[in-house]
Design an enzyme around this catalytic site. Sequence first.
Site, PDB file in Angstrom:
ATOM      1  N   ARG A 191       0.814  -1.229   0.000  1.00 20.57           N
ATOM      2  CA  ARG A 191       0.000   0.000   0.000  1.00 20.57           C
ATOM      3  C   ARG A 191       0.841   1.270   0.000  1.00 20.57           C
ATOM      4  O   ARG A 191       0.383   2.333   0.422  1.00 20.57           O
ATOM      5  CB  ARG A 191      -0.968   0.026   1.184  1.00 20.57           C
ATOM      6  CG  ARG A 191      -1.986  -1.097   1.143  1.00 20.57           C
ATOM      7  CD  ARG A 191      -3.178  -0.815   2.032  1.00 20.57           C
ATOM      8  NE  ARG A 191      -4.056  -1.967   2.030  1.00 20.57           N
ATOM      9  CZ  ARG A 191      -3.934  -2.994   2.863  1.00 20.57           C
ATOM     10  NH1 ARG A 191      -2.985  -2.992   3.768  1.00 20.57           N
ATOM     11  NH2 ARG A 191      -4.759  -3.999   2.778  1.00 20.57           N
TER      12      ARG A 191
ATOM     13  N   LYS B 287       1.921  11.632 -10.360  1.00 24.96           N
ATOM     14  CA  LYS B 287       1.133  10.706 -11.175  1.00 24.96           C
ATOM     15  C   LYS B 287       1.982   9.481 -11.499  1.00 24.96           C
ATOM     16  O   LYS B 287       3.128   9.614 -11.936  1.00 24.96           O
ATOM     17  CB  LYS B 287       0.693  11.376 -12.477  1.00 24.96           C
ATOM     18  CG  LYS B 287      -0.478  12.315 -12.312  1.00 24.96           C
ATOM     19  CD  LYS B 287      -1.009  12.744 -13.671  1.00 24.96           C
ATOM     20  CE  LYS B 287      -2.148  13.725 -13.518  1.00 24.96           C
ATOM     21  NZ  LYS B 287      -2.612  14.237 -14.823  1.00 24.96           N
TER      22      LYS B 287
ATOM     23  N   GLU C  22       7.536  20.289 -23.661  1.00 23.65           N
ATOM     24  CA  GLU C  22       6.850  20.431 -22.367  1.00 23.65           C
ATOM     25  C   GLU C  22       7.357  21.664 -21.611  1.00 23.65           C
ATOM     26  O   GLU C  22       6.632  22.241 -20.811  1.00 23.65           O
ATOM     27  CB  GLU C  22       7.031  19.179 -21.504  1.00 23.65           C
ATOM     28  CG  GLU C  22       6.306  17.947 -22.044  1.00 23.65           C
ATOM     29  CD  GLU C  22       4.790  17.948 -21.799  1.00 23.65           C
ATOM     30  OE1 GLU C  22       4.267  18.903 -21.208  1.00 23.65           O
ATOM     31  OE2 GLU C  22       4.140  16.969 -22.220  1.00 23.65           O
TER      32      GLU C  22
ATOM     33  N   LYS D  93       5.380  23.591 -12.728  1.00 19.44           N
ATOM     34  CA  LYS D  93       4.601  22.384 -12.431  1.00 19.44           C
ATOM     35  C   LYS D  93       4.363  22.263 -10.926  1.00 19.44           C
ATOM     36  O   LYS D  93       3.267  21.896 -10.475  1.00 19.44           O
ATOM     37  CB  LYS D  93       5.291  21.139 -12.972  1.00 19.44           C
ATOM     38  CG  LYS D  93       4.475  19.898 -12.668  1.00 19.44           C
ATOM     39  CD  LYS D  93       4.564  18.792 -13.668  1.00 19.44           C
ATOM     40  CE  LYS D  93       3.481  17.756 -13.327  1.00 19.44           C
ATOM     41  NZ  LYS D  93       3.594  16.527 -14.059  1.00 19.44           N
TER      42      LYS D  93
ATOM     43  N   GLU E 284      -5.917  16.842  -9.615  1.00 23.21           N
ATOM     44  CA  GLU E 284      -6.519  17.242 -10.896  1.00 23.21           C
ATOM     45  C   GLU E 284      -8.030  17.432 -10.809  1.00 23.21           C
ATOM     46  O   GLU E 284      -8.789  16.902 -11.624  1.00 23.21           O
ATOM     47  CB  GLU E 284      -6.162  16.247 -11.998  1.00 23.21           C
ATOM     48  CG  GLU E 284      -6.265  16.878 -13.385  1.00 23.21           C
ATOM     49  CD  GLU E 284      -5.657  16.009 -14.478  1.00 23.21           C
ATOM     50  OE1 GLU E 284      -5.019  16.581 -15.362  1.00 23.21           O
ATOM     51  OE2 GLU E 284      -5.793  14.782 -14.435  1.00 23.21           O
TER      52      GLU E 284
ATOM     53  N   ARG F 258      -5.032  21.740 -12.346  1.00 24.03           N
ATOM     54  CA  ARG F 258      -3.984  20.881 -12.902  1.00 24.03           C
ATOM     55  C   ARG F 258      -4.219  20.549 -14.373  1.00 24.03           C
ATOM     56  O   ARG F 258      -3.293  20.251 -15.121  1.00 24.03           O
ATOM     57  CB  ARG F 258      -3.846  19.598 -12.068  1.00 24.03           C
ATOM     58  CG  ARG F 258      -2.653  18.752 -12.487  1.00 24.03           C
ATOM     59  CD  ARG F 258      -2.284  17.708 -11.462  1.00 24.03           C
ATOM     60  NE  ARG F 258      -1.177  16.897 -11.940  1.00 24.03           N
ATOM     61  CZ  ARG F 258      -0.410  16.153 -11.158  1.00 24.03           C
ATOM     62  NH1 ARG F 258      -0.627  16.103  -9.863  1.00 24.03           N
ATOM     63  NH2 ARG F 258       0.572  15.452 -11.679  1.00 24.03           N
TER      64      ARG F 258
ATOM     65  N   ASN G  73      -2.340  20.097 -19.332  1.00 24.75           N
ATOM     66  CA  ASN G  73      -2.732  19.309 -20.501  1.00 24.75           C
ATOM     67  C   ASN G  73      -2.762  20.146 -21.781  1.00 24.75           C
ATOM     68  O   ASN G  73      -3.213  19.670 -22.816  1.00 24.75           O
ATOM     69  CB  ASN G  73      -4.128  18.731 -20.219  1.00 24.75           C
ATOM     70  CG  ASN G  73      -4.306  17.363 -20.827  1.00 24.75           C
ATOM     71  OD1 ASN G  73      -3.341  16.608 -20.929  1.00 24.75           O
ATOM     72  ND2 ASN G  73      -5.518  17.048 -21.231  1.00 24.75           N
TER      73      ASN G  73
ATOM     74  N   HIS H   9      -2.341  18.744 -25.290  1.00 25.83           N
ATOM     75  CA  HIS H   9      -2.323  17.287 -25.168  1.00 25.83           C
ATOM     76  C   HIS H   9      -3.567  16.613 -25.727  1.00 25.83           C
ATOM     77  O   HIS H   9      -3.540  15.421 -25.987  1.00 25.83           O
ATOM     78  CB  HIS H   9      -2.143  16.870 -23.704  1.00 25.83           C
ATOM     79  CG  HIS H   9      -0.734  17.035 -23.211  1.00 25.83           C
ATOM     80  ND1 HIS H   9      -0.083  18.256 -23.217  1.00 25.83           N
ATOM     81  CD2 HIS H   9       0.159  16.142 -22.715  1.00 25.83           C
ATOM     82  CE1 HIS H   9       1.137  18.095 -22.733  1.00 25.83           C
ATOM     83  NE2 HIS H   9       1.317  16.833 -22.423  1.00 25.83           N
TER      84      HIS H   9
ATOM     85  N   HIS I  48      -2.358  13.710 -27.738  1.00 25.96           N
ATOM     86  CA  HIS I  48      -2.610  12.296 -27.407  1.00 25.96           C
ATOM     87  C   HIS I  48      -3.284  11.577 -28.573  1.00 25.96           C
ATOM     88  O   HIS I  48      -2.977  10.421 -28.864  1.00 25.96           O
ATOM     89  CB  HIS I  48      -3.486  12.174 -26.168  1.00 25.96           C
ATOM     90  CG  HIS I  48      -2.737  12.415 -24.884  1.00 25.96           C
ATOM     91  ND1 HIS I  48      -3.345  12.922 -23.759  1.00 25.96           N
ATOM     92  CD2 HIS I  48      -1.448  12.214 -24.539  1.00 25.96           C
ATOM     93  CE1 HIS I  48      -2.458  13.030 -22.771  1.00 25.96           C
ATOM     94  NE2 HIS I  48      -1.288  12.615 -23.236  1.00 25.96           N
TER      95      HIS I  48
ATOM     96  N   HIS J 128       6.155  12.146 -28.119  1.00 27.04           N
ATOM     97  CA  HIS J 128       5.147  12.842 -27.307  1.00 27.04           C
ATOM     98  C   HIS J 128       5.248  14.361 -27.480  1.00 27.04           C
ATOM     99  O   HIS J 128       4.242  15.034 -27.744  1.00 27.04           O
ATOM    100  CB  HIS J 128       5.313  12.440 -25.836  1.00 27.04           C
ATOM    101  CG  HIS J 128       4.369  13.149 -24.915  1.00 27.04           C
ATOM    102  ND1 HIS J 128       3.002  12.910 -24.928  1.00 27.04           N
ATOM    103  CD2 HIS J 128       4.570  14.106 -23.977  1.00 27.04           C
ATOM    104  CE1 HIS J 128       2.425  13.687 -24.026  1.00 27.04           C
ATOM    105  NE2 HIS J 128       3.350  14.423 -23.435  1.00 27.04           N
TER     106      HIS J 128
HETATM  107  N1  GLY Z   1       1.435  15.353 -16.939  1.00 28.25           N
HETATM  108  C1  GLY Z   1       0.377  16.153 -16.495  1.00 28.25           C
HETATM  109  C2  GLY Z   1       0.226  16.184 -15.027  1.00 28.25           C
HETATM  110  O1  GLY Z   1       1.122  15.766 -14.338  1.00 28.25           O
HETATM  111  O2  GLY Z   1      -0.787  16.567 -14.532  1.00 28.25           O
END
Ligand code: GLY
Length: 370
Positions: free
Chosen positions: A122, A144, A186, A235, A245, A249, A253, A256, A260, A273
């Site tokens: 966990r 993430k 990015e 960031k 998010e 957040r 994107n 993206h 994507h 990417h």
């Molecule tokens: N890669 C986008 C984020 O970390 O929210």
Amino acid sequence: VTETIRVETPAAAYTVHVGRGLLDRMDELLDGLLPGARKAAVVYPPAVAGPAGRVAAALGRAGLAVHPLEIPDGEAAKRLDVLARLYERFAAIPMHRPDPVVVVGGGAATDAAGFAAATWLRGVPLVNVPTTVLGMVDAAVGGKTGIDLPQGKNLVGAFHQPVAVVEDLDTLSSLPGAELRSGLAEVVKAGLIAEPALGDRVAAGARASGLAAGGGGPVPVDWLGPHIAAAVRIKATVVAADEREASLREILNYGHTLGHALERLAGYEGLRHGEAVAIGMVFAARVAELAGVAAPGLASGHRELLTAVGLPTGGVAGDADTVLDAMATDKKARGAVRLVLLREPGSPVVLPAPDRALLVEALDAVRSPA
Ligand code: GLY
């Protein structure tokens, strides 16, 4: 000069170190952050076996019993069977609650090993050591983690913040130019959503270093540090305000949604990417113009900036329906296309359900290869 950036979320607080020669100083950088740890799993793909060995040596000096675990290079790391093998190895070691997973590699490696760390017992401590620009400015910061399924990318994941992120710029010196440029997309994105002058500084650096001119070979990377640190700082601010998010957040994107879709349509091959995101940002800028959100000139400004970094700004083939359907199935689309737009550089806004005819028209702006 090493820059340190603090990331503070409701769940965790940690430092991102950006500088040179950091791998050999990992023992010192992690001092006091791993209470009770006796072992460490060092997870890495073969491409960075050298840097991973130096990390392992430093952890050994810190008194940890180090277990090197190899995973596949690139996106192949993010498969269920790779995750299952990691769990088997963790069980065999055996890894206890205080024992960290230390991952050395690009964004796919930190995503996959991060998810293993999030879920083993966990959650055990995670240390990210990204070795690509993309990993340094995006994947390794913000918590993430996740893996892919045959049904789609990043469908299984968790938020799990690292206890530290160590970004050694020397690891970038062997990266091909195209990979560096892709990562810089990015950085430019971070600039466009929050600090417009950052893009101009990156473009100037790309020109001066010869990176923008193309060529696949390694380029000097000593100029990258401040730009990477600036993007991490942006960031960090966004993640601190909205770790999970729920709202803000989403602006990370930018570019993206189409990006994507283009990656998916290309079968994740032949289009990097950052290249896809660069094209996606030009598209989003054109949507903003057509929707009256931004004044005319935003898309051409994007094109100029991205071209100066050596990134593509067009070349989208395929009929509009195919491309728009691919956008609507993005996991962040929530059933309808949602687009992050700019009123102007530095001023993002979300457009929840853009008009289809407008999107079709905006696609014209990214048709011709440039
Ligand atoms: N890669 C986008 C984020 O970390 O929210």
